[in-house]
Design a protein around this motif. Structure first.
Motif, PDB file in Angstrom:
ATOM      1  N   GLN A  93       6.142   5.747  -1.694  1.00 47.22           N
ATOM      2  CA  GLN A  93       6.813   4.474  -1.916  1.00 47.22           C
ATOM      3  C   GLN A  93       6.255   3.369  -1.013  1.00 47.22           C
TER       4      GLN A  93
ATOM      5  N   THR B 199       3.300   2.973   0.113  1.00 41.54           N
ATOM      6  CA  THR B 199       1.900   2.576  -0.143  1.00 41.54           C
ATOM      7  C   THR B 199       1.605   2.337  -1.622  1.00 41.54           C
ATOM      8  N   LEU B 200       2.614   2.440  -2.467  1.00 44.75           N
ATOM      9  CA  LEU B 200       2.397   2.348  -3.913  1.00 44.75           C
ATOM     10  C   LEU B 200       1.758   1.020  -4.326  1.00 44.75           C
ATOM     11  N   GLU B 201       2.253  -0.080  -3.810  1.00 41.34           N
ATOM     12  CA  GLU B 201       1.687  -1.386  -4.193  1.00 41.34           C
ATOM     13  C   GLU B 201       0.248  -1.531  -3.703  1.00 41.34           C
TER      14      GLU B 201
ATOM     15  N   ARG C 194      -1.908   0.402  -6.145  1.00 42.56           N
ATOM     16  CA  ARG C 194      -2.080  -0.339  -7.399  1.00 42.56           C
ATOM     17  C   ARG C 194      -3.148  -1.422  -7.244  1.00 42.56           C
ATOM     18  N   ARG C 195      -3.085  -2.142  -6.148  1.00 37.31           N
ATOM     19  CA  ARG C 195      -4.084  -3.200  -5.920  1.00 37.31           C
ATOM     20  C   ARG C 195      -5.481  -2.619  -5.719  1.00 37.31           C
TER      21      ARG C 195
ATOM     22  N   TRP D 212       8.320   0.091   5.983  1.00 37.28           N
ATOM     23  CA  TRP D 212       8.901   0.790   4.836  1.00 37.28           C
ATOM     24  C   TRP D 212       9.301   2.210   5.213  1.00 37.28           C
TER      25      TRP D 212
END
Length: 197
Positions: free
Chosen positions: A166, A168-170, A173-174, A157
């Protein structure tokens, strides 16, 4: 002498549970096997000292505020240390915890769901601070592990021009979702598995 006699069954029970815990951890060669026993001993001493202090300050809003500030400081430092100490990390962890704690307490006391008295402020504040510390530690550790495990994906990314946020955002969230699972499950099972004290 009666107080000591009344305390003996509790001391015996706690002592036996500590021995069983340390014994099992030793048998299975778990690292830091004495950590639970040392935590219990430290907690007992801290509770004895804090009960003496709180018995005198529980009616004073100023002293309760000071006690909550100390609780928050210890919780934020503890969470930051678990994530790899730095002043920057303490600022991020402390800021995140403070935001969640302040919103929660404002809603709980602001709506009148719980009366805003020094006693309840101390009790509910302590519970909320403790939960915030646990969630911050779990989320931070899970996030760091996820980034390390999926570094190739994060790096891809970044190579495509994504920012650090951006990329590491997902994963973040997890990590938050995973950190909330123990509290969510405990709340869902109140009355069935866990009983309010």
């Amino acid at each position: 002498m009666t107080a000591l006699t009344d305390l003996l069954p509790t001391l015996l029970g706690v002592g036996l549970l500590m021995l069983v815990t340390v014994g099992l951890l030793a048998v299975f060669r778990i690292p830091h096997r004495t950590a639970p026993a040392l935590a219990i001993l430290r907690g007992a001493v801290q509770l004895a000292v804090i009960s003496l202090i709180l018995g005198t300050v529980i009616t004073s809003p100023v002293w309760v505020g000071a006690a909550l500030l100390v609780m928050f400081s210890v919780a934020a430092v503890t969470a930051a240390r678990r994530l790899g100490w730095s002043w920057g990390r303490l600022a991020v962890v402390g800021g995140s915890m403070a935001a969640g704690i302040l919103v929660t307490l404002a809603i709980v006391f602001g709506t009148g769901a719980i009366a805003l008295t020094p006693r309840y402020a101390l009790a509910i504040g302590g519970i909320v601070i403790g939960n915030a510390m646990t969630i911050a530690t779990l989320a931070g550790r899970h996030f760091a592990e996820s980034v390390n495990e999926r570094w190739d994906e994060v790096e891809a990314w970044l190579a495509l021009g994504a920012t650090r946020r951006q990329s590491t955002l997902e994963l973040a969230r997890r990590a938050v979702y995973s950190a909330l699972i123990p509290s969510t499950d405990q709340t869902k099972t109140t009355g069935l598995v866990t009983l309010p004290g």
